[in-house]
Enzyme design. Structure first.
Site, PDB file in Angstrom:
ATOM      1  N   ASP A  11       8.305 -67.082  56.590  1.00  0.00           N
ATOM      2  CA  ASP A  11       7.845 -67.929  55.637  1.00  0.00           C
ATOM      3  C   ASP A  11       8.300 -67.465  54.251  1.00  0.00           C
ATOM      4  O   ASP A  11       8.687 -66.258  54.151  1.00  0.00           O
ATOM      5  CB  ASP A  11       6.331 -68.241  55.640  1.00  0.00           C
ATOM      6  CG  ASP A  11       5.948 -69.038  54.507  1.00  0.00           C
ATOM      7  OD1 ASP A  11       6.507 -70.347  54.210  1.00  0.00           O
ATOM      8  OD2 ASP A  11       4.938 -68.524  53.800  1.00  0.00           O
ATOM      9  N   ASP A  13       7.220 -68.732  50.472  1.00  0.00           N
ATOM     10  CA  ASP A  13       6.018 -68.623  49.282  1.00  0.00           C
ATOM     11  C   ASP A  13       4.738 -68.053  49.971  1.00  0.00           C
ATOM     12  O   ASP A  13       4.121 -68.504  50.993  1.00  0.00           O
ATOM     13  CB  ASP A  13       5.930 -69.939  48.743  1.00  0.00           C
ATOM     14  CG  ASP A  13       6.954 -70.653  48.153  1.00  0.00           C
ATOM     15  OD1 ASP A  13       7.558 -69.831  47.131  1.00  0.00           O
ATOM     16  OD2 ASP A  13       7.779 -71.730  48.592  1.00  0.00           O
TER      17      ASP A  13
END
Length: 216
Positions: A11, A13
């Site tokens: 991922d 953020d």
């Protein structure tokens, strides 16, 4: 030394990049455009992870506004782009971990719900654009996390079985995507883990520092 996972999907953020302040500023500028009060960054943190439209929707719902989101989104996207490189920082250990995994011949990919047009400038800002063999944004495919479809797509692209790859994230969105895909998942404690009990979760690892990935 070989690594147990030939493919690791990150991922963005909350896992690699701390961008909360910039996302919050973009959202608050949008709220101000519609004469609505700004909200604290800590509140915005609880809304991050499900894509930009859902982020804006939650903010306007919380403000009690019934304005049509289709009218709001173009302005938000302008602010989001303007704030993208305002003050993002890499979390501790990110550069070292990515380099060490690459040295072990691990293929690295990104699966984020951030709009794909904004992912490349962010990676370039940190000099990470060459670290990842594939990058999927929230609008790259018909489905995004928490659907497992993007993770299955990435595994298939590299001809790696989903159960042989590893998803690394910070939120319940990442966790649900991994579970839906049938992919093992490792989670970080320092991100934006709203709605996720990190003490009682079926994960390969729950980490305070991304460098702990190297010990798996």
């Amino acid at each position: 030394m070989s690594y147990p996972y030939p493919l690791v999907v990150f991922d963005l953020d909350g896992t690699l990049v701390d961008s909360a302040a910039d996302i919050a500023e973009a959202l608050n500028r949008t709220l101000q455009d519609w004469q609505l009060p700004r909200v604290p960054e800590a509140t915005v943190l609880t809304w991050i992870g499900d894509g930009v439209r859902r982020l804006v929707e939650q903010a306007f719902d919380a403000a009690g506004s019934a304005v049509d989101l289709d009218k709001v989104m173009p302005g938000f996207m302008r602010h989001y782009e303007a704030c993208l490189l305002r003050s993002p920082r890499l979390f501790d250990g990110v550069t070292d971990t990515l380099a060490a995994l690459r040295e072990r011949a691990v293929t690295l990919a990104i699966c984020t719900n951030k709009p794909s047009a904004l992912v490349a400038p962010l990676l370039q800002h940190f000099g990470l654009q060459d670290q990842f063999a594939l990058v999927l944004g929230g609008d790259s495919l018909p489905e995004r996390k928490p659907s497992g479809a993007p993770l299955r797509h990435i595994a298939a692209h590299f001809e790696v079985a989903v159960e042989a790859a590893l998803m690394v994230g910070d939120s319940i969105t990442d966790y649900r995507a991994a579970v839906d895909a049938g992919m093992p998942v490792a989670l970080v404690r320092y991100g934006y883990p709203r709605g996720l009990d990190l003490n009682n979760v079926a994960a390969v690892a729950v980490m305070d520092d991304l460098r702990e990935l190297l010990a798996l």
